[in-house]
Scaffold this motif. Structure first.
Motif, PDB file in Angstrom:
ATOM      1  N   ASP A   1      77.291  86.993  79.618  1.00 52.04           N
ATOM      2  CA  ASP A   1      78.175  85.832  79.456  1.00 52.04           C
ATOM      3  C   ASP A   1      77.412  84.643  78.876  1.00 52.04           C
ATOM      4  O   ASP A   1      77.905  83.935  77.993  1.00 52.04           O
ATOM      5  N   LEU A   2      76.201  84.425  79.362  1.00 57.48           N
ATOM      6  CA  LEU A   2      75.383  83.315  78.866  1.00 57.48           C
ATOM      7  C   LEU A   2      75.008  83.512  77.399  1.00 57.48           C
ATOM      8  O   LEU A   2      74.999  82.554  76.614  1.00 57.48           O
ATOM      9  N   ILE A   3      74.727  84.755  77.016  1.00 56.65           N
ATOM     10  CA  ILE A   3      74.383  85.043  75.621  1.00 56.65           C
ATOM     11  C   ILE A   3      75.600  84.832  74.724  1.00 56.65           C
ATOM     12  O   ILE A   3      75.481  84.344  73.594  1.00 56.65           O
ATOM     13  N   ILE A   4      76.785  85.183  75.223  1.00 58.47           N
ATOM     14  CA  ILE A   4      78.022  84.940  74.472  1.00 58.47           C
ATOM     15  C   ILE A   4      78.198  83.442  74.226  1.00 58.47           C
ATOM     16  O   ILE A   4      78.556  83.008  73.121  1.00 58.47           O
ATOM     17  N   LEU A   5      77.929  82.627  75.251  1.00 62.78           N
ATOM     18  CA  LEU A   5      78.040  81.176  75.103  1.00 62.78           C
ATOM     19  C   LEU A   5      77.024  80.653  74.091  1.00 62.78           C
ATOM     20  O   LEU A   5      77.318  79.717  73.337  1.00 62.78           O
ATOM     21  N   LEU A   6      75.837  81.261  74.062  1.00 61.62           N
ATOM     22  CA  LEU A   6      74.846  80.898  73.052  1.00 61.62           C
ATOM     23  C   LEU A   6      75.377  81.222  71.654  1.00 61.62           C
ATOM     24  O   LEU A   6      75.239  80.420  70.719  1.00 61.62           O
ATOM     25  N   GLY A   7      76.020  82.391  71.516  1.00 58.86           N
ATOM     26  CA  GLY A   7      76.632  82.759  70.238  1.00 58.86           C
ATOM     27  C   GLY A   7      77.722  81.787  69.847  1.00 58.86           C
ATOM     28  O   GLY A   7      77.866  81.442  68.664  1.00 58.86           O
ATOM     29  N   SER A   8      78.487  81.319  70.829  1.00 53.53           N
ATOM     30  CA  SER A   8      79.539  80.342  70.556  1.00 53.53           C
ATOM     31  C   SER A   8      78.941  79.051  70.007  1.00 53.53           C
ATOM     32  O   SER A   8      79.511  78.425  69.098  1.00 53.53           O
ATOM     33  N   PHE A   9      77.784  78.657  70.537  1.00 53.53           N
ATOM     34  CA  PHE A   9      77.093  77.470  70.019  1.00 53.53           C
ATOM     35  C   PHE A   9      76.720  77.669  68.550  1.00 53.53           C
ATOM     36  O   PHE A   9      76.892  76.770  67.722  1.00 53.53           O
ATOM     37  N   PHE A  10      76.212  78.854  68.198  1.00 58.86           N
ATOM     38  CA  PHE A  10      75.838  79.118  66.811  1.00 58.86           C
ATOM     39  C   PHE A  10      77.067  79.129  65.901  1.00 58.86           C
ATOM     40  O   PHE A  10      76.998  78.685  64.747  1.00 58.86           O
ATOM     41  N   PHE A  11      78.202  79.636  66.402  1.00 55.65           N
ATOM     42  CA  PHE A  11      79.437  79.583  65.611  1.00 55.65           C
ATOM     43  C   PHE A  11      79.827  78.131  65.348  1.00 55.65           C
ATOM     44  O   PHE A  11      80.260  77.780  64.247  1.00 55.65           O
ATOM     45  N   ALA A  12      79.693  77.286  66.364  1.00 51.69           N
ATOM     46  CA  ALA A  12      80.001  75.864  66.205  1.00 51.69           C
ATOM     47  C   ALA A  12      79.043  75.212  65.213  1.00 51.69           C
ATOM     48  O   ALA A  12      79.444  74.387  64.382  1.00 51.69           O
ATOM     49  N   LEU A  13      77.774  75.585  65.289  1.00 50.48           N
ATOM     50  CA  LEU A  13      76.782  75.061  64.352  1.00 50.48           C
ATOM     51  C   LEU A  13      77.107  75.503  62.927  1.00 50.48           C
ATOM     52  O   LEU A  13      76.953  74.732  61.969  1.00 50.48           O
ATOM     53  N   HIS A  14      77.589  76.727  62.791  1.00 52.90           N
ATOM     54  CA  HIS A  14      77.970  77.274  61.484  1.00 52.90           C
ATOM     55  C   HIS A  14      79.121  76.473  60.885  1.00 52.90           C
ATOM     56  O   HIS A  14      79.115  76.116  59.703  1.00 52.90           O
ATOM     57  N   ILE A  15      80.110  76.158  61.706  1.00 51.35           N
ATOM     58  CA  ILE A  15      81.244  75.360  61.253  1.00 51.35           C
ATOM     59  C   ILE A  15      80.773  73.973  60.806  1.00 51.35           C
ATOM     60  O   ILE A  15      81.152  73.479  59.740  1.00 51.35           O
ATOM     61  N   SER A  16      79.925  73.355  61.614  1.00 53.62           N
ATOM     62  CA  SER A  16      79.429  72.014  61.310  1.00 53.62           C
ATOM     63  C   SER A  16      78.629  72.005  60.011  1.00 53.62           C
ATOM     64  O   SER A  16      78.744  71.081  59.200  1.00 53.62           O
ATOM     65  N   PHE A  17      77.827  73.041  59.800  1.00 53.96           N
ATOM     66  CA  PHE A  17      77.023  73.109  58.580  1.00 53.96           C
ATOM     67  C   PHE A  17      77.916  73.223  57.345  1.00 53.96           C
ATOM     68  O   PHE A  17      77.694  72.534  56.344  1.00 53.96           O
ATOM     69  N   LEU A  18      78.907  74.104  57.397  1.00 59.25           N
ATOM     70  CA  LEU A  18      79.772  74.306  56.232  1.00 59.25           C
ATOM     71  C   LEU A  18      80.612  73.078  55.929  1.00 59.25           C
ATOM     72  O   LEU A  18      80.910  72.790  54.770  1.00 59.25           O
ATOM     73  N   GLU A  19      81.020  72.357  56.967  1.00 61.19           N
ATOM     74  CA  GLU A  19      81.771  71.123  56.733  1.00 61.19           C
ATOM     75  C   GLU A  19      80.907  70.090  56.011  1.00 61.19           C
ATOM     76  O   GLU A  19      81.413  69.303  55.215  1.00 61.19           O
ATOM     77  N   LYS A  20      79.604  70.115  56.258  1.00 61.91           N
ATOM     78  CA  LYS A  20      78.700  69.138  55.657  1.00 61.91           C
ATOM     79  C   LYS A  20      78.216  69.576  54.274  1.00 61.91           C
ATOM     80  O   LYS A  20      78.025  68.756  53.376  1.00 61.91           O
ATOM     81  N   ALA A  21      78.047  70.906  54.075  1.00 61.56           N
ATOM     82  CA  ALA A  21      77.412  71.407  52.852  1.00 61.56           C
ATOM     83  C   ALA A  21      78.367  72.140  51.916  1.00 61.56           C
ATOM     84  O   ALA A  21      77.942  72.626  50.875  1.00 61.56           O
ATOM     85  N   GLY A  22      79.651  72.193  52.264  1.00 59.47           N
ATOM     86  CA  GLY A  22      80.554  73.051  51.501  1.00 59.47           C
ATOM     87  C   GLY A  22      81.232  72.426  50.295  1.00 59.47           C
ATOM     88  O   GLY A  22      81.948  73.113  49.576  1.00 59.47           O
TER      89      GLY A  22
END
Length: 316
Positions: A154-175
């Motif tokens: 469960d904790l690793i899934i939450l870590l993955g969720s953080f990376f998904f959020a980071l991915h969204i934030s990056f694309l909004e800034k660099a897309g």
């Protein structure tokens, strides 16, 4: 007006299809786990297949790639690899389908706080309260036998969720000023290359896997949950706003949990229903924006540019 409604209807149906497929993707992953496929093997198969399909779709247009598209896509692919690897490994480590689906959906709630750290845009009181609601939903889901229990998966899934959020934030800034399909190709290809590299260091796990039992699930993840979904989302967001798309894609957690219960992979419990509803409600509320112009009108619908894939929620 009629043409606008037709376009918005297409966007709605396409995004709903994406949410259903992403939800079912957790089931496909569960089949691969049962067939003893390693995390790196699942990743390498799904992303390599998706990359080849994307290359066939783009064709000669790949030669028109700009430096920014290559760099942005590669960085996005690195983050996407970390997100999917954490998500898949977490599910392999014991997280149930419902937990994986609902916990992944919390990435929508994390995005404003990552933007705060990157851009200094302090989240509103409303955003903080919604985040608390999502965390409360995670806590409810984690109640087992009357006590709080959050496993390693469960904790690793939450870590993955953080990376998904980071991915969204990056694309909004660099897309900006990029072609969505080409950026998508480079990010998927980068994730494929990284997955293959990790798999080469993980070869000792391969002899025990059941190829026949898992191959169709792997093909489903590569062709549908990865390649088709990103193309559908890209096209759909030409006709609907990001906030509207976020509301629909938030249903991914619901569909993942529903499929799991229907197929008998887990039981429908009170904590599952309450916790799941709280998380979905939080992601839906986070997707609504109060700024004017958030929804398209019939004049803007003809001019809006396509958005980068996964600009709202991205998961399985």
């Amino acid at each position: 007006m009629g043409k606008y409604l037709k376009h918005k209807s297409f966007g709605t149906i396409a995004l709903l299809t994406v949410a259903i497929i992403w939800g079912s993707g957790f089931i496909a992953t569960e089949f691969l786990i049962a067939a003893n496929w390693s995390t790196s093997q699942m990743m390498a198969t799904r992303f390599t297949l998706a990359s080849l399909i994307m290359l066939a779709v783009i064709g000669r247009k790949i030669k028109e790639s700009s430096k920014k598209e290559i760099i942005s896509g590669s960085i996005a692919g690195l983050i996407l690899f970390a997100a999917f690897y954490s998500q898949t490994f977490g599910q392999s480590a014991g997280a149930s389908v419902s937990f994986a689906a609902f916990f992944t959906a919390t990435n929508v709630v994390m995005v404003p706080f990552i933007s705060w750290a990157i851009n200094g845009d302090k989240p509103s009181i409303k955003t903080i309260l919604i985040a608390i609601l999502a965390l409360a939903g995670v806590a409810v889901l984690s109640i087992e036998g009357g006590s709080f229990s959050l496993g390693l998966g469960d904790l690793i899934i939450l870590l993955g969720s953080f990376f998904f959020a980071l991915h969204i934030s990056f694309l909004e800034k660099a897309g900006g000023d990029t072609d969505a399909l080409r950026v998508n190709f480079y990010q998927i290809t980068t994730a494929a290359v990284l997955s293959i590299i990790v798999m080469l260091f993980d070869m000792q796990t391969l002899p025990g896997f059941d190829f026949k039992k898992g191959i169709w699930a792997a093909i489903y993840l590569g062709a549908f949950s990865t390649c088709l979904c990103y193309m559908l989302q890209t096209k759909a967001q030409q006709y609907v706003s990001a906030s509207y798309a976020g509301v629909i894609l938030a249903l991914e957690g619901f569909f993942g949990s529903m499929f799991s219960v229907i197929l008998g992979l887990e039981k429908l419990t009170t904590t599952l229903v309450i916790g799941g509803v709280m998380i979905i409600l939080a992601t839906v509320l986070m997707s609504f924006k109060s700024e004017p112009g958030d929804e398209l009108d019939n004049d803007e619908s003809e001019e809006i540019e396509p958005l980068i894939p996964e600009q709202t929620e991205n998961d399985n």
